[in-house]
Write a protein that holds these residues in place. Structure first.
Motif, short mmCIF file in Angstrom:
data_model
loop_
_atom_site.label_atom_id
_atom_site.label_comp_id
_atom_site.label_asym_id
_atom_site.label_seq_id
_atom_site.Cartn_x
_atom_site.Cartn_y
_atom_site.Cartn_z
N GLN A 126 23.30 -49.22 -11.33
CA GLN A 126 22.56 -49.75 -12.48
C GLN A 126 23.50 -50.32 -13.53
OE1 GLN A 126 18.67 -48.53 -13.58
NE2 GLN A 126 19.45 -47.57 -15.46
N TYR A 179 22.64 -53.74 -10.90
CA TYR A 179 21.70 -53.64 -9.78
C TYR A 179 20.70 -52.54 -10.11
CZ TYR A 179 25.36 -56.34 -7.56
OH TYR A 179 26.29 -57.31 -7.29
N PRO A 180 19.54 -52.88 -10.64
CA PRO A 180 18.65 -51.89 -11.26
C PRO A 180 18.01 -50.95 -10.26
CG PRO A 180 17.58 -54.03 -11.17
CD PRO A 180 18.98 -54.25 -10.71
N LEU A 181 17.65 -49.79 -10.77
CA LEU A 181 16.80 -48.85 -10.04
C LEU A 181 15.37 -49.39 -10.03
CD1 LEU A 181 18.19 -45.64 -11.75
CD2 LEU A 181 18.36 -46.10 -9.30
N TRP A 235 23.48 -44.39 -10.64
CA TRP A 235 23.81 -44.72 -12.04
C TRP A 235 24.84 -45.84 -12.10
CZ3 TRP A 235 28.68 -44.19 -14.33
CH2 TRP A 235 28.72 -44.42 -15.73
N ASN A 249 21.21 -51.15 -4.97
CA ASN A 249 21.22 -49.81 -5.55
C ASN A 249 20.87 -48.73 -4.52
OD1 ASN A 249 20.47 -47.42 -7.24
ND2 ASN A 249 21.01 -48.84 -8.88
#
Length: 383
Positions: A309, A313-315, A306, A85
């Protein structure tokens, strides 16, 4: 004394002071300023050359050390999934400003300004950290996320200089890059012999790397980027980016610890050498650079973060959409490296001065971010 020096570093006083002195000097006594900045001392080097070609080697060497540490197990960029990310957001923070700059310039229709597309790709690391600390608090995960972006896109900015902005009067001589490879080989040999002082790496490996880039007519400020990753370091990282570990006495940590104070204070010289812009030089390039930084950076980082995510692939924890938007806005402060790139992108003083003014005005993104943070009621994390 140490407390006062740390406070000066923390609030970016040296950089801001250097910019202020340069602006006052060049607008009150331009001839005196230009003689000071560009005249060679003793027939050798100008103050501008010493700062941009020698001092900035250390600046980007420190950045390379942080990236190296962040890639270790336990670091902010390890494992690779954790780095996706921030890397996607970095791409957005580089491509977004370029798209905005070129699109607006197409509307203006000025071919002479096309070369300035690389100026808004960079972020001011020191000011970004200061503003983010004021917006989010000192321990918010958004700060590490932002600093990774800032370091990565500054490195990209230097690569853009090396590839796209060679001196038009001096052709690139790639055969000299063998010296850069030789410098890396020396650093690798020192690492294999477990040399526990960073000096041989910097002097031998860094010296060869600097000479190779200089002789190849590429910007030598990148010299230590190729050498620093070879410095011995612990197998794991226990701190976040720009956090010092008192227990880490490795050559990599020692290099950063011993030179970071000088680099932070030396940013006064950088501001003095590069921010000498006469206020009368505001022009189309000013608004192109400012819009690309304010709109392109914010939009590019937000969209790609954004998207990352959404792709799984998360923040970082506690970083939502409003924090991501603020990260993009703060990244629009493009002072240091934007000034650096502007000096290479344009050779004529009018467009160069106008572009540098856009980089200076991008500090307004910091003010907008501080206000927006209050309006959006962003939760600060101090401890």
């Amino acid at each position: 004394m140490k407390k006062h020096i740390n406070m000066l570093r923390e609030f970016s006083v040296p950089l801001i002071s250097g910019v202020a002195v340069a602006l006052l000097w060049v607008n009150l006594a331009p001839e005196s300023y230009y003689h000071f900045d560009f005249d060679k001392r003793f027939g050798l080097f100008s103050f501008h050359f010493i700062v941009n070609d020698f001092f900035m080697v250390l600046f980007f060497g420190i950045a390379a050390a942080e990236i190296t540490q962040s890639c270790l197990p336990g670091g902010d960029l390890h494992p690779l999934r954790k780095a996706i990310n921030p890397l996607l957001a970095t791409v957005g923070g580089v491509v977004g400003p370029v798209v905005v700059y070129l699109a607006l310039n197409a509307i203006i229709g000025d071919p002479s300004l096309r070369r300035g597309w690389g100026i808004p790709t960079a972020t001011d690391i020191a000011l970004a950290w200061l503003v983010a600390s004021l917006v989010f608090g000192r321990r918010h995960p958004a700060i590490s996320f932002l600093l990774l972006l800032a370091i990565a896109d500054d490195a990209i900015g230097l690569a853009i200089i090396a590839i796209f902005y060679p001196d038009p009067t001096v052709p690139v001589a790639p055969q000299w890059l063998v010296l850069v490879v030789s410098g890396m080989g020396v650093a690798a040999l020192l690492r294999r012999r477990n040399t526990q002082s960073y000096w041989p790496y910097i002097i031998l490996g860094g010296g060869l790397s600097w000479a190779g880039l200089f002789m190849a007519h590429l910007h030598p400020a990148l010299a230590l980027v190729f050498i620093v990753p070879f410095l011995p370091h612990p197998p794991r990282e226990t701190k976040h980016i720009f956090e010092e570990d008192p227990q880490d006495l490795s050559p990599l940590a020692s290099f950063e610890h011993e030179w970071k104070v000088m680099v932070d204070l030396g940013l006064f010289m950088f501001g003095l050498a590069n921010a000498g812009v006469q206020l009368t030089t505001i022009g189309d390039a000013t608004w192109l650079v400012l819009a690309a930084l304010a709109i392109g950076k914010t939009g590019g980082i937000f969209i790609m973060g954004w998207l990352g995510q959404r792709l799984g692939y998360p923040l970082p924890s506690k970083v939502g959409m409003k924090e991501l938007a603020l990260v993009g806005l703060i990244a629009g402060v493009g002072l240091t490296v934007a000034l650096f790139v502007a000096g290479e992108a344009f050779t004529d003083s009018i467009n160069q001065g106008a572009a540098k003014m856009g980089a200076l005005l991008s500090v307004g993104c910091a003010i907008v971010a501080l206000i927006a943070g209050r309006v959006m009621n962003v939760r600060r994390i101090e401890g």
